[in-house]
Design an enzyme around this catalytic site. Structure first.
Site, PDB file in Angstrom:
ATOM      1  N   GLU A 137       0.933  -1.047   0.055  1.00  0.00           N
ATOM      2  CA  GLU A 137       0.023  -0.084  -0.061  1.00  0.00           C
ATOM      3  C   GLU A 137       0.910   1.040   0.020  1.00  0.00           C
ATOM      4  O   GLU A 137       1.748   1.397   0.678  1.00  0.00           O
ATOM      5  CB  GLU A 137      -0.708   0.025   1.390  1.00  0.00           C
ATOM      6  CG  GLU A 137      -1.770  -1.035   1.563  1.00  0.00           C
ATOM      7  CD  GLU A 137      -2.689  -1.159   2.581  1.00  0.00           C
ATOM      8  OE1 GLU A 137      -3.609  -0.150   2.836  1.00  0.00           O
ATOM      9  OE2 GLU A 137      -2.462  -2.097   3.599  1.00  0.00           O
TER      10      GLU A 137
ATOM     11  N   ARG B  36       5.643 -13.680   9.289  1.00  0.00           N
ATOM     12  CA  ARG B  36       6.368 -12.369   9.262  1.00  0.00           C
ATOM     13  C   ARG B  36       7.715 -12.196   9.726  1.00  0.00           C
ATOM     14  O   ARG B  36       7.937 -13.273  10.553  1.00  0.00           O
ATOM     15  CB  ARG B  36       5.420 -11.377   9.909  1.00  0.00           C
ATOM     16  CG  ARG B  36       4.227 -10.970   9.346  1.00  0.00           C
ATOM     17  CD  ARG B  36       3.410  -9.807  10.024  1.00  0.00           C
ATOM     18  NE  ARG B  36       4.021  -8.730  10.277  1.00  0.00           N
ATOM     19  CZ  ARG B  36       3.752  -7.550  10.666  1.00  0.00           C
ATOM     20  NH1 ARG B  36       2.476  -7.469  11.049  1.00  0.00           N
ATOM     21  NH2 ARG B  36       4.642  -6.469  10.522  1.00  0.00           N
TER      22      ARG B  36
ATOM     23  N   LYS C 155       3.341   1.915  11.050  1.00  0.00           N
ATOM     24  CA  LYS C 155       3.413   3.337  10.579  1.00  0.00           C
ATOM     25  C   LYS C 155       2.838   4.400  11.668  1.00  0.00           C
ATOM     26  O   LYS C 155       3.662   5.546  11.682  1.00  0.00           O
ATOM     27  CB  LYS C 155       2.451   3.331   9.295  1.00  0.00           C
ATOM     28  CG  LYS C 155       2.803   2.487   8.220  1.00  0.00           C
ATOM     29  CD  LYS C 155       1.919   2.537   6.965  1.00  0.00           C
ATOM     30  CE  LYS C 155       2.023   1.659   5.937  1.00  0.00           C
ATOM     31  NZ  LYS C 155       1.454   0.364   6.167  1.00  0.00           N
TER      32      LYS C 155
END
Length: 769
Positions: free
Chosen positions: A269, A484, A494
């Site tokens: 994204e 992950r 973020k």
């Protein structure tokens, strides 16, 4: 004071909303002081030029995009004037203007050249558009009928034409040539998913060794479930894959279109900067394709215009290529907005989707009551969805939902929602945007992806992935999940990095104490080392949490072989060699002492040199003391202290020594680095940003991660000395400062003064666990 501050923020939000920003976007803008200040200036200048406080939404959007992308704020008034006087009226013109200014930094611009480059004053008549479209081959128009838009070719021929007018003309001529679409046309649409890359880039191999560790690449480190990957066309052999009566026909068509080629994609994204976890995803997606002679796409998942910015698009691609990978094609979810919309209409027609009036807050959680509109008639949902597309509802008033239950129990996920924020690429063309759950699998299908590789948290979406492709009767790729990659002593969220920036704890997303890829590059981590680290970690289904020192070990391995040596002293102590002639000598220093064939450089050697202050003590020391000589690296001399000079506070400020050839005296116990006629530089020494392994864990840090900051995470030495061999180095050049550590040239460097970041120490600190 707090009340005044709130009023000022409210006023600023009101000003930003007056040019067309949403309230959320306006508030997000306020978090960036520099952006806020520049945008206010642009709006004030615009209002001055207009003679009123009113700035229309089109100009406001251009002003905002200009401010977020303009590097040289000295050009702010210049560009604002062109926007407000309607000489620049489109995103295309603005992009051309910014590119021109970037490539013409001189103060006195040739306005005529600038206006020509930006299409100022160019008028494209409807007749010209009609003629350009007519020249398109009728077969191209036929492709458009089935969803592959040919209006882009017409826009290429008429660069400055209004995209909407061009598209309308294409649609009209298609209608004239082929007549209205029939039910049969709509049913056939899924059969035309031939991917035609829009931005094809030559595929190049990763440099030899960049993704290897001890001879093993990431793909050779595959373990567990990852070894069970299906072959192209054998999707049905994957556990959980749903087979329909048409599956084998679709797979056969898929193989005809791809030739059995492995196809992967990296789909970030564009709303933030990539971090170390993304490096694993990049290596896995690109590495798996490369290992199987396949191709990998870089696809931006740009379906949320409120959070996307140009800097993120640019930084993402830059980091992918920095790691050594070239995408086969750079694509965007927005490339397929029209096709995705058409498929949504088809989904409604098939009875698998409906327009719902439940509000967002009603849809949160896992025990959401069934929608009272779930069984509304198909024709009613088609009419309402068309009204959504035409902007006849407010944001949040209605959504399009899919009739299915996800693996986590969530019922009827949203497929489309309304957002009136202009899109980075499509502008105001759309006011409804598809969600991840709807977009992702369909874009994978359109691009004929064979292996949709994603992290474990997306496992709950696998059933919806398969369901949607099958509900529309289109080719269905296979989603594979892997664990992950996480690191201790850091945060990568973020939202949390933004808080670190806003509170001034770090400078920006590329602060070398963070583990974003831009930060690691700035600190001096070579891309080969990051790839090697990912290879060592390997690919497993289980989540992996690693210590930073393991990454640092990979960095040392690469830099030991690639970083030329230089000499530097961080805390200088002046040394005068009393028995050395006044004239300076030259000393040749090997760039790589273990392999002198790799080159060398020359440094001056005079009677005044500087050594590290910590290399001298007045007694009981293994290096230089009044009773113990020491050797000077590469100089061929051994020095002995004759006199210790102190300042008024009793601190040693200078040594007077004599020297003797190293061949004529006993070998000293130690050799130290030194500099003569050096360059003054700034050196930044970095340590871990957080004190605890898991700063986000309330059990370890009850008061929150912002209270866990290491006060000694950054030490700045403003007057370090380095030998002149590094004088012409460029940003990101890397060196080993002998006996000190590995260092990289920081972008803050100027022609007057270099700035070096310590990448890693020469050896792992035994105090670090």
């Amino acid at each position: 004071r707090a009340s005044m501050c709130r009023r000022q923020m409210a006023d600023a939000v009101s000003i930003f909303m007056s040019i067309g920003l949403s309230e959320q976007k306006a508030k997000e803008t306020l978090k960036n002081e520099a952006l806020t200040s520049t945008l206010k200036k642009a709006i004030e200048q615009a209002q001055g030029l207009l003679g009123s406080a009113s700035v229309d939404k089109t100009a406001g959007t251009l002003l905002y995009n200009m401010v977020t992308r303009l590097k040289d704020t000295n050009r702010l008034s210049f560009l604002t004037e062109y926007i407000i006087t309607q000489k620049i009226t489109s995103e295309l013109q603005l992009s051309a203007a910014l590119d021109f200014l970037k490539s013409h930094p001189q103060e006195n611009l040739d306005r005529l050249e600038f206006e020509t480059a930006c299409g100022v004053g160019v008028v494209v008549t409807p007749e010209q558009i009609e003629d350009a479209v007519r020249t398109l081959h009728s077969l191209r128009l036929l492709w458009n009928r089935f969803g592959l838009c040919s209006s882009g070719e017409a826009r290429t021929a008429l660069k400055w034409a209004d995209g909407k007018i061009v598209k309308n003309e294409v649609d009209m001529q298609v209608l004239h040539l082929l007549g209205p679409k029939t039910e049969a046309d709509l049913e056939k649409k899924p059969k035309v998913y031939f991917y035609c890359p829009c931005f094809v880039i030559e595929q190049v191999s990763v440099e030899n060794g960049e993704a290897n560790t001890e001879g093993k690449s990431l793909m050779e480190q595959l373990r567990g479930e990852a070894l069970k990957f299906h072959k192209p066309g054998e999707n049905y052999k994957t556990e959980g894959y749903v087979v329909t009566p048409n599956t084998m026909n679709l797979l056969k068509k898929h193989l005809e279109e791809t030739g059995g080629q492995v196809r992967t994609r990296f789909p970030p994204e564009p709303n933030g900067i990539l971090h170390i976890g993304h490096a694993k995803a990049i290596n896995f997606n690109f590495g798996f394709a490369k290992a199987n002679n396949g191709i990998c796409f870089l696809r931006y998942d740009d379906t949320n215009p409120e959070k996307e910015e140009e800097k993120y698009f640019t930084a993402i691609r830059e980091m992918v290529e920095w790691l050594g990978y070239k995408p086969y094609a750079v694509t965007h979810a927005s490339d397929n907005f029209q096709l995705l919309y058409d498929l949504a209409v088809d989904l409604i027609r098939r009875g698998h989707a409906y327009v719902c009036h439940q509000r967002g807050e009603e849809l949160k959680g896992h025990n959401v009551p069934p929608s009272p509109w779930r069984e509304r008639p198909v024709e009613e949902s088609l009419i309402l969805f068309d009204r959504m597309r035409k902007g006849m509802f407010a944001e949040g008033e209605v959504t399009l939902r899919m009739k299915m239950v996800m693996e986590d129990g969530k019922m009827d996920p949203v497929a489309y929602r309304i957002k009136y924020t202009p899109h980075h690429r499509t502008g105001d063309t759309w006011c409804i945007y598809p969600t991840y759950d709807y977009t992702h699998c369909l874009c994978d299908s359109i691009e004929n992806i064979t292996h949709s590789l994603c992290t474990k948290e997306f496992q709950s979406r696998r059933s919806s992935y398969f369901w949607l492709c099958n509900a529309l009767d289109v080719y269905c790729p296979v989603q594979w999940e892997y664990g992950r990659l996480n690191l201790t002593y850091t945060v990568v969220s973020k939202r949390k990095i933004i808080k670190l920036v806003e509170t001034g704890i770090v400078r920006d997303w590329d602060d070398p104490r963070l583990f974003t890829l831009t930060a690691l590059r700035r600190r001096g981590f070579p891309p080969q080392a990051i790839n090697n680290f990912c290879a060592r970690v390997g690919v497993t289904v289980a989540q992996t949490t690693m210590e930073p020192h393991l990454l640092e070990a990979c960095v040392r391995e690469v830099l030991n072989d690639t970083a030329p040596r230089a000499m530097a002293v961080l805390e200088p102590l002046k040394v005068t060699i009393t028995n050395l002639p006044t004239n300076a000598q030259e000393v040749r220093v090997p760039d790589f002492p273990a392999n002198e064939a790799k080159g060398s450089h020359v440094v001056p050697f005079s009677k005044t040199i500087f050594i590290e202050k910590s290399d001298f003590r007045e007694k009981g020391y293994k290096r230089l003391t009044p009773d113990q000589p020491v050797g000077l690296r590469h100089a061929g001399y051994v020095i002995s202290v004759q006199r210790v000079i102190k300042d008024g506070c009793g601190n040693v400020c200078e040594l007077e020594v004599t020297c003797a050839s190293s061949d004529s005296v006993e070998k000293p116990k130690a050799f130290i680095q030194w500099v003569s006629d050096p360059l003054q530089c700034e050196v930044r020494l970095y340590e871990r940003l957080f004190l605890h392994k898991n700063p986000e864990d309330p059990a370890e840090v009850p008061a929150g991660f912002l209270t866990d900051i290491n006060p000694y995470s950054l030490t700045v030495i403003e007057s370090a000395l380095v030998d002149r061999s590094v004088g012409k180095s460029k940003v990101f050049d890397k060196f080993q400062f002998e006996r000190v550590g590995y260092f990289s040239v920081d972008p803050d460097s100027t022609s007057e003064k270099l700035v070096f970041n310590r990448t890693v120490t020469l050896k792992e600190d035994p105090g670090k666990i």
